[in-house]
Design an enzyme around this catalytic site. Structure first.
Site, mmCIF file in Angstrom:
data_model
loop_
_atom_site.group_PDB
_atom_site.id
_atom_site.type_symbol
_atom_site.label_atom_id
_atom_site.label_comp_id
_atom_site.label_asym_id
_atom_site.label_seq_id
_atom_site.Cartn_x
_atom_site.Cartn_y
_atom_site.Cartn_z
ATOM 1 N N TYR A 141 -54.151 -80.016 -64.925
ATOM 2 C CA TYR A 141 -52.938 -79.525 -64.264
ATOM 3 C C TYR A 141 -52.284 -80.605 -63.398
ATOM 4 O O TYR A 141 -51.126 -80.488 -63.022
ATOM 5 C CB TYR A 141 -53.248 -78.300 -63.394
ATOM 6 C CG TYR A 141 -53.589 -77.045 -64.178
ATOM 7 C CD1 TYR A 141 -53.565 -77.035 -65.564
ATOM 8 C CD2 TYR A 141 -53.931 -75.870 -63.532
ATOM 9 C CE1 TYR A 141 -53.888 -75.898 -66.276
ATOM 10 C CE2 TYR A 141 -54.258 -74.719 -64.240
ATOM 11 C CZ TYR A 141 -54.233 -74.746 -65.618
ATOM 12 O OH TYR A 141 -54.555 -73.604 -66.317
ATOM 13 N N LYS A 192 -66.651 -78.466 -72.238
ATOM 14 C CA LYS A 192 -66.348 -78.544 -73.675
ATOM 15 C C LYS A 192 -66.832 -79.934 -74.103
ATOM 16 O O LYS A 192 -66.073 -80.756 -74.635
ATOM 17 C CB LYS A 192 -64.829 -78.347 -73.880
ATOM 18 C CG LYS A 192 -64.407 -78.198 -75.328
ATOM 19 C CD LYS A 192 -64.807 -76.882 -75.963
ATOM 20 C CE LYS A 192 -64.419 -76.845 -77.434
ATOM 21 N NZ LYS A 192 -65.023 -75.714 -78.160
ATOM 22 N N ASP A 224 -65.891 -71.914 -74.903
ATOM 23 C CA ASP A 224 -65.582 -70.847 -75.863
ATOM 24 C C ASP A 224 -66.685 -69.791 -75.875
ATOM 25 O O ASP A 224 -66.423 -68.584 -75.878
ATOM 26 C CB ASP A 224 -65.323 -71.408 -77.274
ATOM 27 C CG ASP A 224 -66.254 -72.553 -77.647
ATOM 28 O OD1 ASP A 224 -66.986 -73.043 -76.770
ATOM 29 O OD2 ASP A 224 -66.257 -72.974 -78.816
ATOM 30 N N ASP A 248 -59.136 -71.272 -64.472
ATOM 31 C CA ASP A 248 -57.936 -70.434 -64.392
ATOM 32 C C ASP A 248 -58.070 -69.272 -65.372
ATOM 33 O O ASP A 248 -57.882 -68.093 -65.032
ATOM 34 C CB ASP A 248 -56.737 -71.330 -64.762
ATOM 35 C CG ASP A 248 -55.402 -70.668 -64.479
ATOM 36 O OD1 ASP A 248 -55.403 -69.549 -63.971
ATOM 37 O OD2 ASP A 248 -54.368 -71.285 -64.785
ATOM 38 N N ASP A 252 -59.506 -65.146 -64.510
ATOM 39 C CA ASP A 252 -58.649 -63.982 -64.742
ATOM 40 C C ASP A 252 -59.342 -62.978 -65.662
ATOM 41 O O ASP A 252 -59.259 -61.765 -65.453
ATOM 42 C CB ASP A 252 -57.311 -64.399 -65.364
ATOM 43 C CG ASP A 252 -56.264 -64.663 -64.294
ATOM 44 O OD1 ASP A 252 -56.660 -64.955 -63.153
ATOM 45 O OD2 ASP A 252 -55.053 -64.586 -64.600
#
Ligand code: NAD
Length: 365
Positions: A141, A192, A224, A248, A252
């Site tokens: 980000y 990852k 994943d 993020d 959620d």
């Protein structure tokens, strides 16, 4: 020594829910002799209306000097037409960046009494209590270079840079291990590393830092798989630590496992142990001023503050945090619900009445 908490009610339902949380803070301050004082300041749209800035200099100075900050929420349609630079949300982002609040702690707790509110089967989520530690000020980000450019053949391409330095990984690792020490002493680091070099380094540094916490168990999981496990068997996790983007998304998803946004607190911490505590939800302009908002996420944010900002140093702070959480649980046992978590057979109460009930339970403990 006296500890100072800065109260930032903000906009919409912010002042209504923060008022109840402050009553709870004052109560445990007295019963647990915590020696905490507090003062209030303006942020967000309320600050813009008064001063022309969503983060006035005086608020920022007070925030820097405070031991901890309790924030309600910012924003609302009244300010949606403003220039981006003075939108209420800039006040929140300004606080995060100025105080370098790099560690975002978001618990997903499902009180057994609310298991029916989740979209998953009650047996999968009842009693869920996990903590997602998300790196908040780095990663893809913020990485440079970034942008959209036009190639020689005239086609445009968008690009971002996923970058983490060793020191950025190390400090979020410490946050996760410290948090795990306050809980069930298990950290699962999400990466990852089968595809992205940046997370190969992430994994390596996690292993290094783990050596300083022999009492905490470290495991690793690919992102994943982590997404899948969160909806398959979420109770297997204690603390999950991950970078900004994965955090993020996963936080959620984890929040929704609990089905009730009005119940979830959060903390954002910096290297000095300073923290900003706030509910995960926004300013809910659709119900602002009606006295029906759920104050429990903000009340539970006070418990997080006592645990994470004051727990290590202040005698009684951790006990006060546990007392607040237990009082909230007992209020739910009594069948009291604000309208967002209302269910058949329960009594729907106002924001103020929910605050009264938590205070009454605290007085009994
Ligand atoms: P929201 O979280 O404010 O509201 C979403 C829905 O949940 C609404 O129906 C609302 O009534 C309900 N809700 C939220 N909190 C509740 C509570 N405590 N009790 C009962 N019901 C509750 O999200 P939104 O509608 O997307 O955003 C509204 C405003 O809040 C926007 O201006 C947005 O920018 C801002 N916002 C601020 C923050 C923050 O301050 N940290 C976070 C998210 C959104």
């Amino acid at each position: 020594m006296s500890k100072n908490v800065l109260i930032l009610p903000g906009d919409g339902i912010g002042p209504e829910i923060v008022a109840q949380a402050v009553r709870v803070l004052e109560q445990v301050n007295q019963t647990h002799s915590l020696n905490i004082s507090h003062e209030s300041a303006l942020v967000g749209g309320a600050a813009y209306d008064e001063t022309g800035s969503p983060l006035p200099e005086s608020t920022l100075e007070k925030a820097k000097a405070a031991d901890a900050i309790l924030l309600g929420a910012v924003g609302g349609p009244k300010w949606d037409g403003l220039d981006m630079a003075v939108r209420p949300e800039k006040g929140l982002l300004g606080l995060r960046s100025n105080l370098e609040l790099f560690a975002n702690l978001r618990p997903a707790i499902l009180y057994p009494q609310l298991a029916e509110a989740s979209s998953l089967k009650p047996e999968i989520v009842a009693g869920l209590d996990i903590l997602i530690v998300r790196e908040l000020t780095g990663g893809i980000y913020f990485g440079q270079p970034r942008g959209i450019r036009t190639l020689e053949n005239g086609e445009r391409e968008g690009f971002n840079t996923y970058v983490y330095s060793e020191s950025e990984i190390r400090r979020i690792a410490h946050s996760a291990f410290e948090a795990a020490r306050q809980r069930n002493k298990r950290v699962c680091s999400i990466d990852k590393s089968n595809v992205l070099e940046v997370t190969v380094l992430w994994k390596e540094i996690m292993e290094e830092v783990a050596k300083e916490y022999p009492d905490v168990e470290l495991s690793h999981m690919l992102v994943d798989n982590a997404a899948m496990q969160l909806v398959r068997a979420p109770k297997q996790f204690d603390v999950m630590v991950t970078g900004n983007m994965f955090g993020d998304i996963l936080s959620d998803a984890a929040a929704m496992l609990t089905g009730s946004i009005g119940m979830l607190p959060s903390a954002s911490l910096n290297a000095k142990g300073q923290g900003m505590y706030e509910p995960c939800h926004g300013s809910a302009p659709d119900i602002a001023g009606q006295g029906i908002a759920n104050p429990l996420a903000t009340i539970l944010s006070v418990a997080m503050m006592l645990r994470y900002s004051f727990g290590a140093r202040e005698v009684g702070a951790k006990e006060a945090a546990a007392a607040i959480e237990a009082a909230v649980s007992r209020v739910l046992d009594l069948g009291l619900r604000t309208s967002d978590i209302a269910s058949e057979g329960c009594t729907t109460v106002s924001t103020q009445a929910m605050g009264d009930a938590v205070l009454a339970e605290l007085q009994k403990s």
